[in-house]
Each structure stands twice: as structure tokens, then as C-alpha cells.
Scaffold this active site. Sequence first.
Site, short mmCIF file in Angstrom:
data_model
loop_
_atom_site.label_atom_id
_atom_site.label_comp_id
_atom_site.label_asym_id
_atom_site.label_seq_id
_atom_site.Cartn_x
_atom_site.Cartn_y
_atom_site.Cartn_z
N GLU A 40 0.89 -1.17 0.00
CA GLU A 40 0.00 0.00 0.00
C GLU A 40 0.92 1.21 0.00
O GLU A 40 1.44 1.62 1.03
CB GLU A 40 -0.89 -0.04 1.24
CG GLU A 40 -2.15 0.80 1.09
CD GLU A 40 -2.12 2.03 1.96
OE1 GLU A 40 -1.85 3.11 1.40
OE2 GLU A 40 -2.35 1.91 3.17
N CYS A 64 -2.27 8.72 3.08
CA CYS A 64 -2.12 8.15 1.73
C CYS A 64 -3.28 8.58 0.86
O CYS A 64 -3.16 8.66 -0.36
CB CYS A 64 -2.11 6.63 1.80
SG CYS A 64 -0.74 6.00 2.72
C1 UN1 Z 1 -3.31 5.67 5.05
O1 UN1 Z 1 -3.20 6.87 4.90
O2 UN1 Z 1 -2.33 4.90 4.88
O3 UN1 Z 1 -9.15 6.23 4.34
C2 UN1 Z 1 -4.54 5.00 5.53
C3 UN1 Z 1 -8.46 6.82 5.18
C4 UN1 Z 1 -8.11 6.06 6.42
C5 UN1 Z 1 -6.93 5.19 6.20
C6 UN1 Z 1 -5.74 5.88 5.58
N1 UN1 Z 1 -9.24 5.25 6.82
O4 UN1 Z 1 -8.09 7.97 5.04
#
Ligand code: UN1
Length: 508
Positions: A262, A296
Site C-alpha cells: 500500500e 495516503c
Molecule cells: C493511510 O493513509 O495509509 O481512508 C490509511 C483513510 C483512512 C486510512 C488511511 N481510513 O483515510
Amino acid sequence: MSPTLQDTTLAADVRRALQACGVDLTTLSGELEARSPLTGEVLTSLPATSDADVTVAIDNAHEAFKTWREVPAPVRGAVVKRWGELLTEHKEDLAVLVQAEAGKITSEALGEVQEMIDICDFAVGQSRMLYGKTMPSERPGHRLMETWHPLGVVGVISAFNFPVAVYSWNTALALACGDTVVWKPSGMVVLSAMGAHALLARAVADCGAPADIHQLVIADRQGGQLIVDDPRVALVSATGSGRMGREIGPRVAARFGRSLLELGGNNAAIITPSADLDLALRGIVFSAVGTAGQRCTTMRRLIVHESVVETLTDKLVQAYGTLNIGDPRDPATLVGPLVNKGSYDAMQQALRDAQDQGGTVLTGGNRVLAEEHPGAFYVEPAIVRMPAQTAIVQDETFAPILYVLTYTEFAEAIELQNGVPQGLSSAIFTNDQLEAERFLSSAGSDCGIANVNIGTSGAEIGGAFGGEKETGGGRESGSDSWKAYMRQATNTVNYSGELPLAQGVKFL
Ligand code: UN1
């Protein structure tokens, strides 16, 4: 904009929270330093796991797997259930650690722990639903079926921005699936990791499960490589930068291990002429500015129809002007600090590059509160109008920069949305059903997450989470992601008393 900071004894709060989670404070001394991005202060020192001890952790997890895989899945689920209970009980304590190390505002730090509790619930249910299939055999008196079995040791390598939630997606499912876990958190958030790990240790002990089913290693890149290269680690689940994934993916593949990656996102929202701009505004600000642009899933690009771009950018600039930037413990704060100077420097460089590539900064980009906290990096989130999707727009800069692009024809918007190397999350704001459907269709967004009238971040745990292209292709969290943590076996059982061969083959 009203930057605010309050003076509290952060290190003391952190120690209290660690203790409440069950961390033995006497272990907190050593060669490493845990720093807080809130103030830049050192919270505590702590010991690193030596290379030899990383290998011991893998040995232990490998040994424990032999017992754990034979424990009935619903009994394994009971450990995860207990972990979820302890996380609920210590939600505030763990959130204090997440806030102190990742700089999240209180609501988001609590939300991160809630995400752990949610995945525990999910994994407990899943422990009774590790369903295989049966299919009709072409041969008389035969049963054909598929069964799912524990995979082995899962190596979890997690990033600073979600210190505990993403780890818990992996761990709750891996444990329910009969795997054991070796976890290497980011060196920037080790105290949060110790808190989460201590709560799991209590759950394991309370349920009488083998103590070695989960291992925490506080290691640097070299320690991570030991996990990546060890053939006993059946699955490496890694969250982080594209650069990191580019190194891990081939190394794991070279030994025929599995990886679940990821990696970066470069998430966009398309704003069409029919969009409810006030709704869009709220969705954009949360996704672009929340967690100080360090998710992310952070919204990094806005692809706006030319007929609404002026109105929308005016509203956005105005909204950005009202954001409270400062100490995330202050309930009025919406934007906490960047994690370190490296992030700040990367943001400044990206803003310079964007301007060199024809961009205009509409708002933000400046450092604030530098005098009060020279070692902390608070910034005004930036909006940059770009003439085209230039090189810098194609890059994921892990900071709050929102690039604004415009389009005329809908097809052009989809092309811009897909025209970057990453493929994690995407969104469209529209009240035109046909546009929404086109966006969601096979010829629409190429991302792992595609949303309508909602931002790019803040996904629930129930759906599979991950993305395509340079995001790495992995899927974690809900839906049928559990299959990544198990191996599949196809079984044919012959109760016919004869030995008919498939495909009508005759032999003997
Ligand atoms: C991440 O930034 O690696 O959807 C995860 C989201 C969170 C998870 C982010 N539930 O922004």
C-alpha cells in the site's frame, strides 16, 4: 488564521498513557529517541531491537505459528475480540500516543483508534467466515472443494502517518486467519506501537494464547530488510513510499514470498458543473487538509470544470483562511504539524517546483509558530493553480498542497484523473447521474477507491483498501482482503470406489 499553542507536559502525558496501556516504563532507555512533532521535544529514549533479536522475533513467530494454526479460527477470533475490548477501554490513552507522535488532532487520533476497534469487530466475525467453496465435480462419486489455511508469519511494515490503524488491519485479520505477526513500525511512532502492542499482549495473555504470536521490533531499515528477506515470512505487508515499495516488492518476489503493498497516492477529485459546491468544499477541505495532508488518501489534485473554477477556488481560499493551525491538543485546531523537517523541506521544494512549472500559489505554504517551536514544523496548507498536470503534480508530496487543474470536456477530466503513476483514491462531486456512473465504470477512475460526492480520504474499514499502478495493488482491511492472509487448497475426495480420471483420460 490564528495559530495557537498551549503548554502542557507532553512527555508526562505520554508516560502516563504508555503505563495505562501496560508498557513497562523501566524499559524506556536506550540509543533511540522518540520525538514529538508537536514541539520537537524528545519524549523519551528507548532501546532498538538488534539485528540478532529481529531474527529471534521471526524464529519465535515461526515457532508459535505451528501451534496457532491449529487453534480453531473462532477461538483465535476471541483474542482479537479481547484486543478490541482493551482498545475500547484505552482508546484515549492510545490516542494520546498517536497524537504526540503523529501530530493528529484529537478527533482524528481517537478516530484512528476507533478504526482499530472496528477492524477487530470485523476480524472477529471473519473468524467464523473463512469460507471455502464446493463445486460440482465432473466425475461421479467425487467431491471437489476449496479450503483456506493459515499462511505463516506475516511481516507488517507500517508508516508514521497511521501509526497503529493500518497495522491493526493486518494484525487483526492475520491473527484470526491463524498467522503470526512480526511488526516493524516506523521509527517516528514507536511509542504508539508499544502501546498497541502492550494491549495486544494483554489480550493474548487473558485468552491463554501463545505469547509469541505477535512480535514488535523497533528497528531501522536494516531490521526491515531482515524481515523482507527471511523465507519464513510468508507475507510482507508494507505501507509507505513508492521508493520503499520498489525495493521491497522485488526482494520478496525474488524468494517467491507474497507481498501486500500500500504505497503512494495522488488522489484527485473532479468537480463538475452540477456539483453542490458547498458540499464539495467541505469534502475537499477535510481530504486536502486533514492530518496536515499526511494521509495516503489525502486529496492532492482538484480537477475542476472551467465554469466553476473561479467560484470554487474563491470559496476554498476563504475556507483555508479560517483554519486553525497549531497544537493538535487544542480542540479548536484543525491542522497539526508536519511530522518533521524533512516533510517541511519537501513541501517547500514542491512549492518552488510548482511555481517553476507555471503554477500560482493561491494561498498558504508558509511556516508558522517557528519562534515558539523551532523544532516543530507547522505550515499553512497551500492551494496552487496549475496550468497543466506537470511533473510536480505527478509526484506525491506528503504535505498539504492541493493542485488545481481545469477541464472542459468530461472525458478530459477522467484522463487527467488517471494521468498520474499512482492509483489509490479518487472522487467526483456531481449531481449528474450519468457522470457519476461514467466515473465509476471500467472506463472511469482507475483507482482502488472511487467515491461520489465524498472526499478521497476517510474510508470505512468494511471495504477493501488499496490501489492500483504504483500504489502497489494490495488490498487490506475489509471485504475479502482476508484471503491475502491465507493459502488456498483445492481438495478432491473420491468416494466412488472407482478411479475415473478427469478430462476422460484413460490410463491403466
Ligand atoms: C493511510 O493513509 O495509509 O481512508 C490509511 C483513510 C483512512 C486510512 C488511511 N481510513 O483515510
